[in-house]
Design a protein around this motif. Structure first.
Motif, PDB file in Angstrom:
ATOM      1  N   ILE A   1       0.853  -1.187   0.000  1.00  7.60           N
ATOM      2  CA  ILE A   1       0.000   0.000   0.000  1.00  7.60           C
ATOM      3  C   ILE A   1       0.887   1.234   0.000  1.00  7.60           C
ATOM      4  O   ILE A   1       1.766   1.378   0.854  1.00  7.60           O
ATOM      5  N   GLN A   2       0.672   2.113  -0.960  1.00 10.25           N
ATOM      6  CA  GLN A   2       1.368   3.398  -0.977  1.00 10.25           C
ATOM      7  C   GLN A   2       0.353   4.469  -0.598  1.00 10.25           C
ATOM      8  O   GLN A   2      -0.657   4.648  -1.269  1.00 10.25           O
ATOM      9  N   ARG A   3       0.614   5.150   0.502  1.00 10.67           N
ATOM     10  CA  ARG A   3      -0.283   6.214   0.968  1.00 10.67           C
ATOM     11  C   ARG A   3       0.328   7.549   0.565  1.00 10.67           C
ATOM     12  O   ARG A   3       1.519   7.768   0.767  1.00 10.67           O
TER      13      ARG A   3
ATOM     14  N   HIS B   1      -4.367  11.717   1.341  1.00  8.07           N
ATOM     15  CA  HIS B   1      -5.182  12.134   0.204  1.00  8.07           C
ATOM     16  C   HIS B   1      -5.551  10.956  -0.696  1.00  8.07           C
ATOM     17  O   HIS B   1      -6.613  10.946  -1.304  1.00  8.07           O
ATOM     18  N   ALA B   2      -4.655   9.991  -0.808  1.00  6.72           N
ATOM     19  CA  ALA B   2      -4.890   8.850  -1.709  1.00  6.72           C
ATOM     20  C   ALA B   2      -4.144   7.621  -1.209  1.00  6.72           C
ATOM     21  O   ALA B   2      -3.165   7.731  -0.478  1.00  6.72           O
ATOM     22  N   SER B   3      -4.622   6.459  -1.642  1.00  2.73           N
ATOM     23  CA  SER B   3      -3.945   5.193  -1.382  1.00  2.73           C
ATOM     24  C   SER B   3      -3.849   4.451  -2.707  1.00  2.73           C
ATOM     25  O   SER B   3      -4.803   4.425  -3.478  1.00  2.73           O
ATOM     26  N   VAL B   4      -2.686   3.840  -2.967  1.00  2.00           N
ATOM     27  CA  VAL B   4      -2.449   3.136  -4.222  1.00  2.00           C
ATOM     28  C   VAL B   4      -2.007   1.706  -3.912  1.00  2.00           C
ATOM     29  O   VAL B   4      -1.188   1.498  -3.015  1.00  2.00           O
ATOM     30  N   VAL B   5      -2.564   0.750  -4.644  1.00  2.00           N
ATOM     31  CA  VAL B   5      -2.136  -0.645  -4.536  1.00  2.00           C
ATOM     32  C   VAL B   5      -1.798  -1.154  -5.933  1.00  2.00           C
ATOM     33  O   VAL B   5      -2.302  -0.641  -6.927  1.00  2.00           O
ATOM     34  N   GLU B   6      -0.918  -2.140  -5.996  1.00  2.00           N
ATOM     35  CA  GLU B   6      -0.519  -2.709  -7.277  1.00  2.00           C
ATOM     36  C   GLU B   6      -1.632  -3.567  -7.870  1.00  2.00           C
ATOM     37  O   GLU B   6      -2.411  -4.177  -7.135  1.00  2.00           O
ATOM     38  N   ALA B   7      -1.660  -3.637  -9.217  1.00  2.00           N
ATOM     39  CA  ALA B   7      -2.604  -4.521  -9.897  1.00  2.00           C
ATOM     40  C   ALA B   7      -2.395  -5.952  -9.414  1.00  2.00           C
ATOM     41  O   ALA B   7      -1.277  -6.359  -9.121  1.00  2.00           O
ATOM     42  N   GLY B   8      -3.474  -6.695  -9.302  1.00  2.00           N
ATOM     43  CA  GLY B   8      -3.382  -8.068  -8.836  1.00  2.00           C
ATOM     44  C   GLY B   8      -3.512  -8.216  -7.336  1.00  2.00           C
ATOM     45  O   GLY B   8      -3.555  -9.318  -6.821  1.00  2.00           O
ATOM     46  N   THR B   9      -3.575  -7.103  -6.618  1.00  2.00           N
ATOM     47  CA  THR B   9      -3.735  -7.135  -5.173  1.00  2.00           C
ATOM     48  C   THR B   9      -5.187  -7.446  -4.834  1.00  2.00           C
ATOM     49  O   THR B   9      -6.101  -6.918  -5.462  1.00  2.00           O
ATOM     50  N   GLY B  10      -5.404  -8.300  -3.846  1.00  2.00           N
ATOM     51  CA  GLY B  10      -6.770  -8.608  -3.412  1.00  2.00           C
ATOM     52  C   GLY B  10      -7.382  -7.430  -2.690  1.00  2.00           C
ATOM     53  O   GLY B  10      -6.752  -6.827  -1.819  1.00  2.00           O
ATOM     54  N   LEU B  11      -8.596  -7.075  -3.059  1.00  2.00           N
ATOM     55  CA  LEU B  11      -9.311  -5.975  -2.423  1.00  2.00           C
ATOM     56  C   LEU B  11     -10.642  -6.461  -1.879  1.00  2.00           C
ATOM     57  O   LEU B  11     -11.292  -7.317  -2.480  1.00  2.00           O
TER      58      LEU B  11
ATOM     59  N   SER C   1      -8.446  -9.860   6.338  1.00  2.00           N
ATOM     60  CA  SER C   1      -7.778  -8.560   6.379  1.00  2.00           C
ATOM     61  C   SER C   1      -7.867  -7.988   7.798  1.00  2.00           C
ATOM     62  O   SER C   1      -8.247  -8.691   8.735  1.00  2.00           O
ATOM     63  N   GLY C   2      -7.502  -6.718   7.956  1.00  2.00           N
ATOM     64  CA  GLY C   2      -7.555  -6.064   9.265  1.00  2.00           C
ATOM     65  C   GLY C   2      -7.572  -4.557   9.113  1.00  2.00           C
ATOM     66  O   GLY C   2      -7.392  -4.027   8.002  1.00  2.00           O
ATOM     67  N   LEU C   3      -7.761  -3.865  10.212  1.00  2.00           N
ATOM     68  CA  LEU C   3      -7.836  -2.403  10.191  1.00  2.00           C
ATOM     69  C   LEU C   3      -6.616  -1.763   9.531  1.00  2.00           C
ATOM     70  O   LEU C   3      -6.729  -0.746   8.853  1.00  2.00           O
ATOM     71  N   GLU C   4      -5.437  -2.375   9.742  1.00  2.00           N
ATOM     72  CA  GLU C   4      -4.206  -1.803   9.196  1.00  2.00           C
ATOM     73  C   GLU C   4      -4.143  -1.873   7.673  1.00  2.00           C
ATOM     74  O   GLU C   4      -3.332  -1.202   7.043  1.00  2.00           O
ATOM     75  N   HIS C   5      -5.023  -2.654   7.059  1.00  2.00           N
ATOM     76  CA  HIS C   5      -5.038  -2.812   5.604  1.00  2.00           C
ATOM     77  C   HIS C   5      -6.135  -1.989   4.928  1.00  2.00           C
ATOM     78  O   HIS C   5      -6.325  -2.104   3.716  1.00  2.00           O
ATOM     79  N   VAL C   6      -6.858  -1.184   5.702  1.00  2.00           N
ATOM     80  CA  VAL C   6      -7.930  -0.363   5.126  1.00  2.00           C
ATOM     81  C   VAL C   6      -7.319   0.748   4.280  1.00  2.00           C
ATOM     82  O   VAL C   6      -6.417   1.465   4.710  1.00  2.00           O
ATOM     83  N   LEU C   7      -7.824   0.863   3.060  1.00  2.00           N
ATOM     84  CA  LEU C   7      -7.367   1.894   2.126  1.00  2.00           C
ATOM     85  C   LEU C   7      -8.202   3.157   2.219  1.00  2.00           C
ATOM     86  O   LEU C   7      -7.682   4.262   2.116  1.00  2.00           O
ATOM     87  N   SER C   8      -9.510   2.971   2.374  1.00  2.79           N
ATOM     88  CA  SER C   8     -10.420   4.103   2.274  1.00  2.79           C
ATOM     89  C   SER C   8     -11.680   3.849   3.084  1.00  2.79           C
ATOM     90  O   SER C   8     -12.160   2.705   3.144  1.00  2.79           O
ATOM     91  N   THR C   9     -12.203   4.908   3.697  1.00  2.00           N
ATOM     92  CA  THR C   9     -13.485   4.821   4.396  1.00  2.00           C
ATOM     93  C   THR C   9     -14.351   6.026   4.060  1.00  2.00           C
ATOM     94  O   THR C   9     -13.851   7.099   3.716  1.00  2.00           O
TER      95      THR C   9
ATOM     96  N   HIS D   1      -5.294   5.931   6.351  1.00  2.36           N
ATOM     97  CA  HIS D   1      -6.098   5.632   5.178  1.00  2.36           C
ATOM     98  C   HIS D   1      -6.719   6.911   4.617  1.00  2.36           C
ATOM     99  O   HIS D   1      -6.691   7.946   5.265  1.00  2.36           O
ATOM    100  N   SER D   2      -7.264   6.825   3.427  1.00  2.00           N
ATOM    101  CA  SER D   2      -8.005   7.945   2.841  1.00  2.00           C
ATOM    102  C   SER D   2      -9.426   7.888   3.384  1.00  2.00           C
ATOM    103  O   SER D   2     -10.004   6.809   3.491  1.00  2.00           O
ATOM    104  N   SER D   3      -9.991   9.039   3.740  1.00  2.00           N
ATOM    105  CA  SER D   3     -11.304   9.024   4.358  1.00  2.00           C
ATOM    106  C   SER D   3     -12.100  10.274   4.049  1.00  2.00           C
ATOM    107  O   SER D   3     -11.539  11.345   3.824  1.00  2.00           O
ATOM    108  N   THR D   4     -13.420  10.101   4.059  1.00  3.56           N
ATOM    109  CA  THR D   4     -14.352  11.219   3.975  1.00  3.56           C
ATOM    110  C   THR D   4     -15.273  11.114   5.178  1.00  3.56           C
ATOM    111  O   THR D   4     -15.815  10.042   5.455  1.00  3.56           O
TER     112      THR D   4
END
Length: 137
Positions: free
Chosen positions: A2-4, A18-28, A69-77, A106-109
């Motif tokens: 995860i790149q934040r 502002h954003a989170s980026v994951v590589e293609a092929g990553t499970g979401l 997964s877990g809280l530490e792997h959250v990308l966006s809420t 993580h990225s959030s609104t």
């Protein structure tokens, strides 16, 4: 994995990226809104957005665990709070920061809304998370 990203030139966000980026092929995992109901479907924390936020985080943690997964792997809420007062939104955000979701960050609104789906419900959180290789079936 995860790149934040905090974008130079934009106002630095407090405890989120502002954003989170994951590589293609990553499970979401795209999670349905976590709500403040207990296992029997009873509302927890009637009239108390902080207590409801705590229950929502507990339920979100279980949703994440169920998909490996877990809280530490959250990308966006997206965090919904029934209120027109920024103090209520801030109180809910304090629960989120204390939960480990802010550890990413993580990225959030964060949104104040008129109503949510269950009678008496004041808080709901939707999330997208990475499912690490070790958590996949």
């Amino acid at each position: 994995m995860i790149q934040r990203v905090t974008v130079p030139g934009l106002f630095p966000p407090p405890a989120y990226s502002h954003a989170s980026v994951v590589e293609a092929g990553t499970g979401l995992a795209f999670l349905a809104g976590s709500v403040p109901l207990d296992a029997e479907g009873k509302l927890v924390g009637e009239g108390d957005p902080v207590r409801q936020a705590e229950q929502v985080i507990a339920n979100l943690t279980e949703q994440l665990r169920a998909v490996g997964s877990g809280l530490e792997h959250v990308l966006s809420t997206d965090v919904y709070v029934v209120s027109t007062e920024t103090s209520a939104l801030s109180a809910v955000w304090d629960v989120i920061e204390a939960s480990g979701l802010g550890a990413g960050p993580h990225s959030s609104t964060l949104l104040g809304v008129a109503c949510l789906g269950y009678p008496g419900q004041l808080v709901e959180i939707t999330a997208t998370a990475v499912v690490p290789e070790s958590g996949r079936p």
